[in-house]
Design an enzyme around this catalytic site. Structure first.
Site, mmCIF file in Angstrom:
data_model
loop_
_atom_site.group_PDB
_atom_site.id
_atom_site.type_symbol
_atom_site.label_atom_id
_atom_site.label_comp_id
_atom_site.label_asym_id
_atom_site.label_seq_id
_atom_site.Cartn_x
_atom_site.Cartn_y
_atom_site.Cartn_z
ATOM 1 N N CYS A 16 0.834 -1.207 0.000
ATOM 2 C CA CYS A 16 0.000 0.000 0.000
ATOM 3 C C CYS A 16 0.870 1.259 0.000
ATOM 4 O O CYS A 16 1.707 1.443 0.892
ATOM 5 C CB CYS A 16 -0.900 -0.019 1.238
ATOM 6 S SG CYS A 16 -1.839 1.499 1.489
ATOM 7 N N SER A 17 0.648 2.128 -0.968
ATOM 8 C CA SER A 17 1.450 3.356 -1.045
ATOM 9 C C SER A 17 1.208 4.276 0.153
ATOM 10 O O SER A 17 2.139 4.930 0.629
ATOM 11 C CB SER A 17 1.173 4.101 -2.353
ATOM 12 O OG SER A 17 -0.174 4.505 -2.425
#
Length: 113
Positions: free
Chosen positions: A11-12
């Site tokens: 997840c960024s």
């Protein structure tokens, strides 16, 4: 109390929050919650600390959300679903002595460092 992040490396937003924590000179406890899912009691504690409702913490766009027919579900049902299907937990969640936050966007973490 140290800093803990419930982290998903894919997840960024989670990677961004972790970077901000480390850029502040803090090495947090990193919990990869997909490998070590929290139980319902831990999720309840997190909600109490953060002031969030279960509906705020659940990822409604995940396929499991629709597959489990969770739209309109009550808190107990959502918590049980998140404990059983940790992909449903929104991330990153960061806990510090100053509070617990869902750090979306990642810069939200700066409020509690």
């Amino acid at each position: 109390m140290g800093v803990t992040i419930w982290h998903n490396p894919a997840c960024s937003n989670s990677r961004g929050a972790l970077k901000l924590i480390r850029d502040a000179g803090i090495e947090p406890e990193v919990i990869e919650y997909l490998q070590a899912p929290p139980d319902v009691a831990t999720l309840r504690q997190l909600l109490a600390e953060s002031g969030l409702a279960a509906a705020d913490l659940v990822r409604s766009k995940e396929p499991e959300f629709a597959g489990l027919a969770l739209a309109g579900a009550d808190e107990a049902t959502l918590l049980a679903a998140m404990a059983a299907h940790p992909r449903l937990i929104n991330r990153p969640v960061v806990r510090t002595a100053k509070g617990t936050r869902l750090c979306r966007p990642p810069e939200t973490v700066l409020e509690i460092l």
